[in-house]
Design a protein around this motif. Structure first.
Motif, PDB file in Angstrom:
ATOM      1  N   LEU A  24      -0.609 -18.028  23.029  1.00 21.01           N
ATOM      2  CA  LEU A  24       0.117 -17.192  23.968  1.00 21.01           C
ATOM      3  C   LEU A  24       1.100 -16.303  23.221  1.00 21.01           C
ATOM      4  CD1 LEU A  24       1.476 -18.036  27.351  1.00 21.01           C
ATOM      5  CD2 LEU A  24       3.191 -17.437  25.657  1.00 21.01           C
ATOM      6  N   THR A  25       1.293 -15.080  23.752  1.00 28.96           N
ATOM      7  CA  THR A  25       2.342 -14.207  23.245  1.00 28.96           C
ATOM      8  C   THR A  25       3.050 -13.552  24.430  1.00 28.96           C
ATOM      9  OG1 THR A  25       2.864 -12.490  21.609  1.00 28.96           O
ATOM     10  CG2 THR A  25       0.932 -12.109  22.964  1.00 28.96           C
ATOM     11  N   GLU A  26       4.343 -13.370  24.291  1.00 30.61           N
ATOM     12  CA  GLU A  26       5.129 -12.655  25.298  1.00 30.61           C
ATOM     13  C   GLU A  26       5.095 -11.175  24.980  1.00 30.61           C
ATOM     14  OE1 GLU A  26       9.187 -13.937  25.503  1.00 30.61           O
ATOM     15  OE2 GLU A  26       8.671 -15.652  26.742  1.00 30.61           O
ATOM     16  N   ILE A 130       2.951 -11.908  29.940  1.00 32.27           N
ATOM     17  CA  ILE A 130       2.360 -12.682  28.851  1.00 32.27           C
ATOM     18  C   ILE A 130       0.884 -12.360  28.676  1.00 32.27           C
ATOM     19  CG2 ILE A 130       3.991 -14.603  29.043  1.00 32.27           C
ATOM     20  CD1 ILE A 130       1.754 -16.148  30.544  1.00 32.27           C
ATOM     21  N   ALA A 131       0.416 -12.596  27.468  1.00 32.71           N
ATOM     22  CA  ALA A 131      -1.013 -12.535  27.143  1.00 32.71           C
ATOM     23  C   ALA A 131      -1.372 -13.879  26.536  1.00 32.71           C
ATOM     24  CB  ALA A 131      -1.301 -11.407  26.161  1.00 32.71           C
ATOM     25  N   LEU A 132      -2.545 -14.375  26.907  1.00 27.23           N
ATOM     26  CA  LEU A 132      -2.985 -15.683  26.452  1.00 27.23           C
ATOM     27  C   LEU A 132      -4.471 -15.593  26.137  1.00 27.23           C
ATOM     28  CD1 LEU A 132      -2.119 -19.076  27.388  1.00 27.23           C
ATOM     29  CD2 LEU A 132      -4.320 -18.445  28.340  1.00 27.23           C
ATOM     30  N   THR A 133      -4.898 -16.286  25.102  1.00 28.68           N
ATOM     31  CA  THR A 133      -6.327 -16.415  24.827  1.00 28.68           C
ATOM     32  C   THR A 133      -6.692 -17.892  24.850  1.00 28.68           C
ATOM     33  OG1 THR A 133      -5.955 -16.414  22.435  1.00 28.68           O
ATOM     34  CG2 THR A 133      -6.545 -14.303  23.455  1.00 28.68           C
ATOM     35  N   THR A 134      -7.889 -18.159  25.336  1.00 28.81           N
ATOM     36  CA  THR A 134      -8.356 -19.543  25.442  1.00 28.81           C
ATOM     37  C   THR A 134      -9.876 -19.594  25.458  1.00 28.81           C
ATOM     38  OG1 THR A 134      -8.202 -21.593  26.720  1.00 28.81           O
ATOM     39  CG2 THR A 134      -8.259 -19.541  27.988  1.00 28.81           C
TER      40      THR A 134
END
Length: 139
Positions: A24-26, A130-134
Motif C-alpha cells: 500500500l502507498t498513500e 490510497i493505492a494498493l496492489t494485491t
C-alpha cells in the motif's frame, strides 16, 4: 501531489514484489480538526476529483473492473450486520479496506490487482487517498 506524481507512485507500487497480502502507498493524506466538518467535505471532493483524474491513464494501461462497493464485504465480515449469521472470513487486504473505505476502484494489471480508494470511513480524523496492489482476488 499532482496526477503525474501519483501515477509515478502507482507505477513504483506496481513494480514492487508483493509480500504477504499486498502493498500500500498513500497518495494523499489529511488529518482534520473535528470541529470543521466543512473542511472535511471540501477535501473529500478534492480527493474524489484526483481519483477520477487517475482513471483515464490507468484505463489505458490496464483492464478496469469498475468501482466496487465494500458495504456488503463489511457486513459479511461482521456476520451480516445486526447479529444475523456468523461472520464470514474475508481475506486481507479486503477486510481492512472494508473498514476504511466505502468503495474502491479496481484494475487488473495482469499479475495483480491495483486498488484505489478514498478512506472515507476513517472520518473525521483522517482522510487518505490510497493505492494498493494485491494478488488476492476481490471477495
Amino acid at each position: 501531489m499532482s496526477s503525474a506524481r501519483q501515477l509515478h507512485a502507482i507505477d513504483q507500487l506496481c513494480a514492487r514484489p508483493l509480500r504477504g497480502h499486498g502493498a500500500l502507498t498513500e497518495l494523499r493524506r489529511t488529518d482534520f480538526d473535528e470541529t470543521d466538518p466543512g473542511e472535511y467535505e471540501e477535501r473529500c471532493e478534492q480527493y474524489e476529483a484526483e481519483l477520477a483524474a487517475l482513471h483515464r491513464p490507468l484505463n489505458r494501461r490496464w483492464e478496469a473492473h469498475g468501482p466496487m462497493g465494500l458495504q456488503g464485504v463489511l457486513l459479511r465480515g461482521a456476520g451480516g450486520g445486526y447479529g444475523e449469521g456468523e461472520p464470514e472470513e474475508i481475506p486481507e487486504p479486503w477486510h481492512g479496506l472494508s473498514w476504511a473505505a466505502s468503495s474502491v476502484d479496481l484494475w487488473h494489471t495482469g499479475d495483480r490487482w491495483l486498488v484505489l480508494a478514498l478512506t472515507d470511513r476513517e472520518r473525521p480524523r483522517l482522510l487518505r487517498l490510497i493505492a494498493l496492489t494485491t494478488h488476492v482476488d476481490p471477495p
